[in-house]
Scaffold this active site. Structure first.
Site, PDB file in Angstrom:
ATOM      1  N   ASP A  13       0.804  -1.223   0.000  1.00  0.00           N
ATOM      2  CA  ASP A  13       0.000   0.000   0.000  1.00  0.00           C
ATOM      3  C   ASP A  13       0.843   1.281   0.000  1.00  0.00           C
ATOM      4  O   ASP A  13       0.406   2.314   0.514  1.00  0.00           O
ATOM      5  CB  ASP A  13      -0.965   0.024   1.201  1.00  0.00           C
ATOM      6  CG  ASP A  13      -1.888  -1.173   1.206  1.00  0.00           C
ATOM      7  OD1 ASP A  13      -2.200  -1.673   0.115  1.00  0.00           O
ATOM      8  OD2 ASP A  13      -2.295  -1.601   2.304  1.00  0.00           O
ATOM      9  N   LYS A  16       1.829   2.216  -5.088  1.00  0.00           N
ATOM     10  CA  LYS A  16       2.381   1.682  -6.340  1.00  0.00           C
ATOM     11  C   LYS A  16       1.466   1.989  -7.531  1.00  0.00           C
ATOM     12  O   LYS A  16       1.929   2.413  -8.585  1.00  0.00           O
ATOM     13  CB  LYS A  16       2.577   0.150  -6.224  1.00  0.00           C
ATOM     14  CG  LYS A  16       3.547  -0.237  -5.113  1.00  0.00           C
ATOM     15  CD  LYS A  16       3.629  -1.739  -4.946  1.00  0.00           C
ATOM     16  CE  LYS A  16       2.410  -2.367  -4.324  1.00  0.00           C
ATOM     17  NZ  LYS A  16       2.133  -2.018  -2.940  1.00  0.00           N
ATOM     18  N   GLY A  40      -4.511  -4.205  -3.854  1.00  0.00           N
ATOM     19  CA  GLY A  40      -5.494  -3.162  -4.182  1.00  0.00           C
ATOM     20  C   GLY A  40      -4.695  -1.933  -4.559  1.00  0.00           C
ATOM     21  O   GLY A  40      -4.055  -1.324  -3.695  1.00  0.00           O
ATOM     22  N   HIS A  41      -4.665  -1.593  -5.830  1.00  0.00           N
ATOM     23  CA  HIS A  41      -3.858  -0.473  -6.310  1.00  0.00           C
ATOM     24  C   HIS A  41      -4.776   0.668  -6.755  1.00  0.00           C
ATOM     25  O   HIS A  41      -5.546   0.517  -7.698  1.00  0.00           O
ATOM     26  CB  HIS A  41      -2.940  -0.925  -7.456  1.00  0.00           C
ATOM     27  CG  HIS A  41      -1.912  -1.934  -7.019  1.00  0.00           C
ATOM     28  ND1 HIS A  41      -0.983  -2.480  -7.858  1.00  0.00           N
ATOM     29  CD2 HIS A  41      -1.663  -2.489  -5.799  1.00  0.00           C
ATOM     30  CE1 HIS A  41      -0.213  -3.327  -7.180  1.00  0.00           C
ATOM     31  NE2 HIS A  41      -0.621  -3.349  -5.930  1.00  0.00           N
ATOM     32  N   GLN A 222       2.043  -5.972  -3.181  1.00  0.00           N
ATOM     33  CA  GLN A 222       2.477  -6.072  -1.789  1.00  0.00           C
ATOM     34  C   GLN A 222       3.782  -5.282  -1.589  1.00  0.00           C
ATOM     35  O   GLN A 222       4.004  -4.324  -2.309  1.00  0.00           O
ATOM     36  CB  GLN A 222       2.646  -7.532  -1.347  1.00  0.00           C
ATOM     37  CG  GLN A 222       1.340  -8.316  -1.236  1.00  0.00           C
ATOM     38  CD  GLN A 222       0.810  -8.819  -2.554  1.00  0.00           C
ATOM     39  OE1 GLN A 222       1.501  -9.517  -3.278  1.00  0.00           O
ATOM     40  NE2 GLN A 222      -0.429  -8.491  -2.868  1.00  0.00           N
TER      41      GLN A 222
HETATM   42  P1  GDP Z   1      -0.769   0.405  -3.544  1.00  0.00           P
HETATM   43  O1  GDP Z   1      -1.356  -0.883  -3.083  1.00  0.00           O
HETATM   44  O2  GDP Z   1       0.703   0.475  -3.291  1.00  0.00           O
HETATM   45  O3  GDP Z   1      -1.096   0.751  -4.968  1.00  0.00           O
HETATM   46  O4  GDP Z   1      -1.418   1.537  -2.624  1.00  0.00           O
HETATM   47  P2  GDP Z   1      -2.980   1.654  -2.228  1.00  0.00           P
HETATM   48  O5  GDP Z   1      -3.737   2.147  -3.400  1.00  0.00           O
HETATM   49  O6  GDP Z   1      -3.452   0.410  -1.566  1.00  0.00           O
HETATM   50  O7  GDP Z   1      -2.893   2.717  -1.066  1.00  0.00           O
HETATM   51  C1  GDP Z   1      -2.397   4.002  -1.269  1.00  0.00           C
HETATM   52  C2  GDP Z   1      -3.485   5.000  -0.907  1.00  0.00           C
HETATM   53  O8  GDP Z   1      -2.909   6.273  -0.741  1.00  0.00           O
HETATM   54  C3  GDP Z   1      -4.545   5.150  -1.963  1.00  0.00           C
HETATM   55  O9  GDP Z   1      -5.762   5.460  -1.366  1.00  0.00           O
HETATM   56  C4  GDP Z   1      -4.037   6.330  -2.790  1.00  0.00           C
HETATM   57  O10 GDP Z   1      -5.070   7.041  -3.447  1.00  0.00           O
HETATM   58  C5  GDP Z   1      -3.431   7.180  -1.717  1.00  0.00           C
HETATM   59  N1  GDP Z   1      -2.266   7.978  -2.113  1.00  0.00           N
HETATM   60  C6  GDP Z   1      -1.293   7.688  -3.009  1.00  0.00           C
HETATM   61  N2  GDP Z   1      -0.359   8.643  -2.997  1.00  0.00           N
HETATM   62  C7  GDP Z   1      -0.730   9.544  -2.084  1.00  0.00           C
HETATM   63  C8  GDP Z   1      -0.140  10.765  -1.588  1.00  0.00           C
HETATM   64  O11 GDP Z   1       0.935  11.183  -1.984  1.00  0.00           O
HETATM   65  N3  GDP Z   1      -0.835  11.418  -0.617  1.00  0.00           N
HETATM   66  C9  GDP Z   1      -2.024  10.975  -0.121  1.00  0.00           C
HETATM   67  N4  GDP Z   1      -2.616  11.684   0.820  1.00  0.00           N
HETATM   68  N5  GDP Z   1      -2.590   9.853  -0.572  1.00  0.00           N
HETATM   69  C10 GDP Z   1      -1.946   9.140  -1.509  1.00  0.00           C
HETATM   70  P1  IMO Z   2      -0.901  -4.152  -2.254  1.00  0.00           P
HETATM   71  O1  IMO Z   2      -0.415  -4.693  -3.585  1.00  0.00           O
HETATM   72  C1  IMO Z   2      -1.027  -4.587   2.057  1.00  0.00           C
HETATM   73  C2  IMO Z   2      -1.107  -8.666   3.656  1.00  0.00           C
HETATM   74  C3  IMO Z   2      -2.363  -9.122   4.341  1.00  0.00           C
HETATM   75  C4  IMO Z   2      -1.790 -10.126   5.336  1.00  0.00           C
HETATM   76  C5  IMO Z   2      -0.649 -10.767   4.542  1.00  0.00           C
HETATM   77  C6  IMO Z   2      -1.029 -12.094   3.869  1.00  0.00           C
HETATM   78  O2  IMO Z   2      -2.182  -3.430  -2.326  1.00  0.00           O
HETATM   79  O3  IMO Z   2       0.206  -3.383  -1.608  1.00  0.00           O
HETATM   80  P2  IMO Z   2      -2.532 -12.764   1.794  1.00  0.00           P
HETATM   81  O4  IMO Z   2      -3.949 -12.422   1.450  1.00  0.00           O
HETATM   82  O5  IMO Z   2      -1.535 -12.347   0.783  1.00  0.00           O
HETATM   83  O6  IMO Z   2      -2.365 -14.196   2.172  1.00  0.00           O
HETATM   84  O7  IMO Z   2      -2.242 -11.935   3.140  1.00  0.00           O
HETATM   85  O8  IMO Z   2      -0.285  -9.827   3.550  1.00  0.00           O
HETATM   86  N1  IMO Z   2      -1.303  -8.149   2.269  1.00  0.00           N
HETATM   87  C7  IMO Z   2      -1.237  -6.864   1.946  1.00  0.00           C
HETATM   88  N2  IMO Z   2      -1.075  -5.763   2.718  1.00  0.00           N
HETATM   89  N3  IMO Z   2      -1.114  -4.460   0.727  1.00  0.00           N
HETATM   90  C8  IMO Z   2      -1.243  -5.553  -0.055  1.00  0.00           C
HETATM   91  O9  IMO Z   2      -1.190  -5.491  -1.411  1.00  0.00           O
HETATM   92  C9  IMO Z   2      -1.368  -6.821   0.554  1.00  0.00           C
HETATM   93  N4  IMO Z   2      -1.537  -8.080   0.087  1.00  0.00           N
HETATM   94  C10 IMO Z   2      -1.482  -8.892   1.164  1.00  0.00           C
HETATM   95  O10 IMO Z   2      -3.008  -8.059   4.983  1.00  0.00           O
HETATM   96  O11 IMO Z   2      -1.213  -9.449   6.420  1.00  0.00           O
HETATM   97 MG    MG Z   3      -2.882  -1.591  -1.851  1.00  0.00          MG
END
Ligand code: GDP
Ligand code: IMO
Ligand code: MG
Length: 420
Positions: A13, A16, A40-41, A222
Site C-alpha cells: 500500500d 504503487k 489493491g492499487h 504487496q
Molecule cells: P498500492 O497498493 O501500493 O497501490 O497503494 P494503495 O492504493 O493500496 O494505497 C495508497 C493510498 O494512498 C490510496 O488510497 C491512494 O489514493 C493514496 N495515495 C497515493 N499517494 C498519495 C499521496 O501522496 N498522498 C495521499 N494523501 N494519498 C496518496
Molecule cells: P498491495 O499490492 C497490504 C497482507 C495481508 C496479510 C498478509 C497475507 O495493495 O500493496 P494474503 O492475502 O496475501 O495471504 O495476506 O499480507 N497483504 C497486503 N497488505 N497491501 C497488499 O497489497 C497486501 N496483500 C497482502 O493483509 O497481512
Molecule cells: Mg494496496
C-alpha cells in the site's frame, strides 16, 4: 532495452498503483509479476478513483499493452468484475490486455481453505485478505495447480479433480462450514470472460518486445517486508514480492533488469498481523491514519500506522538493488511539529542497525527527531516551493540510505507528483 521494476519497500500500500499510472506514458508495456487480488492499487485522476486488483495499473493510458505475468494468481470472479468496472468507464481491454498461460487460477475452494486455515489458527492468524492466495501458491509449488493454459484442454476434468482433493482436505483437517455452488457458478462465468482475452506465452512475448526496443515496466504487488523469503515470516504473503520475483514472474533474465524504483511512504503502515517495530498506539498514530485515510483498498480494514523505519528500508533497498527512491504521502505529515525516524533498533538490550532474524514484537526503535515543515504541500508542483524542513527530511533519508529520492508524491491525484 531492459525491464524497469517498480516495487514496494514496506508492508504494501505504498502507492504503487498511483506511480505506475504516472510513469505509464514513458512505457509501451506494463506488467504485473506476482500476487493476485490480495493487491489493491488505487488510481485517481479526472475525478475518477479506481482500485485495481489483478489488472496492471497502466490500463488508463491509451495504446499501452498490459500483461498479467506467469507469477500472478487469478480469481476469475474478481477478474470478471474488474473488467466490467473498467468497461463502465468506456475502456475496452480486449486487444490490449494479455494473460500468461502459465499464471495460476485461484479456485473457489482455495478461498474456502484460506478462510478455514485462518479460522483454525485463531489468535496466531496471518490476517490474510482471504482471497485464497496462500492455498493457490501452495498448489503451485506442490505441483497440483490449475493454470490459465489448462482452460484450453480437458478443463472440467482437471478442475473437478482438484476440487475433490480440496473437499477431502477440508473434511479431514478443518471443521469449517462452507457453501461452494453459488461462487462456483460465478467462477465458471469468469472463466468465459478470461477466454475472451489473448492467452500467451508471456516470456516469449517479453523477449520479442525487448528485441524490438519496446520499453517495459514491471509493477510489483504487496511490499518487500511481505516477501515469502525476506519478509516478517510467517506474517507474509506467499509470493516473492522482491525484484527477483520480476525475473521469475515474467520470465526475464536478471541481466535484463534496468532501473529498480523503490517506493515507500514517508511513514509506515501495515494491514494484517505481524511485527511492526515503529507502530504507534497514541494520537500520532491515529493522526497518521486520519490524515492518510489509512483503510485497506481491498478489505477496508484500518491500517496500523507508525513512523518511518530506516532499518527495514535499508534492508529492502539492499534486497532489491533499488536505484531510485520514490517517496509517497508526505502530505500526511504536513501538520506535524515533530517527525520521528527510526535509525536503529534495540534488541535484547543491544543496539543493532540491521533487521534481526525474527522481527519480534520486542524490538525498540531508536529515533532521530526532525522538525516538521508545518505547511500544506498538496498544491505544490515544483521543488523550488519546498520548505527547508522538507528538504532536510529528504536529505536525511538519502544520506542514510545512499539512494536518491527522484519523485515525491503530495496527494492521491495523478497531478500531485513532483519530480526532483
Ligand atoms: P498500492 O497498493 O501500493 O497501490 O497503494 P494503495 O492504493 O493500496 O494505497 C495508497 C493510498 O494512498 C490510496 O488510497 C491512494 O489514493 C493514496 N495515495 C497515493 N499517494 C498519495 C499521496 O501522496 N498522498 C495521499 N494523501 N494519498 C496518496
Ligand atoms: P498491495 O499490492 C497490504 C497482507 C495481508 C496479510 C498478509 C497475507 O495493495 O500493496 P494474503 O492475502 O496475501 O495471504 O495476506 O499480507 N497483504 C497486503 N497488505 N497491501 C497488499 O497489497 C497486501 N496483500 C497482502 O493483509 O497481512
Ligand atoms: Mg494496496
Amino acid at each position: 532495452m531492459k525491464v524497469d521494476v517498480l516495487l514496494g519497500l514496506q508492508w504494501g500500500d505504498e502507492g504503487k498503483g498511483k506511480i505506475v499510472d504516472v510513469l505509464t506514458p514513458k512505457y509501451d508495456i506494463i506488467s504485473r509479476f506476482q500476487g493476485g487480488p490480495n493487491a489493491g492499487h488505487t488510481l485517481e485522476f479526472n475525478n475518477i478513483k479506481h482500485v485495481l486488483h489483478t489488472i496492471p495499473s497502466g490500463i488508463f493510458r491509451d495504446d499501452k499493452i498490459n500483461l498479467i505475468g506467469n507469477g500472478v494468481v487469478i480469481d476469475p470472479v474478481i477478474f470478471h468484475n474488474e473488467i466490467q468496472g473498467i468497461k463502465e468507464l468506456g475502456i475496452d481491454l480486449k486487444n490490449t490486455l494479455f494473460i500468461s498461460k502459465k499464471a495460476h487460477l485461484i479456485l473457489p475452494t482455495h478461498r474456502i481453505i484460506d478462510a478455514a486455515s485462518e479460522a483454525a489458527k485463531g489468535k496466531s492468524k496471518i490476517g490474510s485478505t482471504l482471497k485464497g492466495i496462500g492455498p493457490t501458491y501452495m498448489d503451485k509449488t506442490g505441483r497440483n495447480g490449475l493454470r490459465i493454459g489448462d482452460i484450453e484442454t480437458k478443463f472440467e476434468e482437471k478442475y473437478s479433480k482438484l476440487v475433490e482433493k480440496h473437499k477431502e482436505m477440508l473434511s479431514k483437517f478443518y471443521e469449517y462450514e462452507y457453501e461452494l455452488e453459488e461462487y462456483e457458478q460465478e467462477w465458471l462465468k469468469g472463466i468465459e470472460t478470461i477466454k475472451e482475452f489473448q492467452l500467451i506465452d508471456s516470456e516469449n512475448f517479453i523477449d520479442n518486445s525487448l528485441k524490438q526496443d519496446k520499453s517495459i515496466l514491471a509493477e510489483g504487488a504487496q511490499g518487500t517486508l511481505l516477501d515469502i523469503d525476506f519478509g516478517s515470516y510467517p506474517f507474509v504473503t506467499s509470493s516473492n514480492t522482491v525484484c527477483a520475483g520480476a525475473c521469475t514472474g515474467l520470465g526475464v533474465a536478471p541481466n535484463k533488469i534496468g532501473e529498480v524504483f523503490g517506493i515507500f511512504k514517508a511513514y509506515c503502515t501495515r494491514v494484517g498481523m505481524g511485527p511492526f517495530p515503529t507502530e504507534l498506539f497514541d494520537e500520532d498514530g491515529q493522526k497518521l491514519r486520519d490524515n492518510g485515510n489509512e483503510y485497506g483498498s481491498t478489505t477496508g480494514r484500518p491500517r496500523r500506522c507508525g513512523w518511518l523505519d530506516l532499518v527495514s528500508l535499508k534492508y529492502s533497498i539492499m534486497i532489491n538493488g533499488v536505484s531510485q527512491l520514490i517517496m509517497m504521502k508526505s502530505d500526511v505529515l504536513d501538520d506535524f511539529d515533530t517527525i520521528k525516524i527510526a535509525t536503529a533498533y534495540k534488541v535484547n538490550g543491544k543496539i543493532v542497525d540491521h533487521v534481526p532474524y525474527e522481527m519480534t514484537e520486542d524490538i525498540e526503535p531508536i529515533y532521530t527527531e526532525l522538525k516538521g515543515w508545518n505547511k500544506d504541500m498538496t498544491k505544490m508542483s515544483d521543488k523550488s516551493e519546498f520548505p527547508k524542513e522538507y528538504l532536510d527530511y529528504i536529505k536525511f533519508i538519502e544520506e542514510n540510505t545512499g539512494v536518491s529520492i527522484k519523485v515525491v508524491s503530495v496527494g492521491p491525484n495523478r497531478q500531485q507528483t513532483i519530480e526532483i
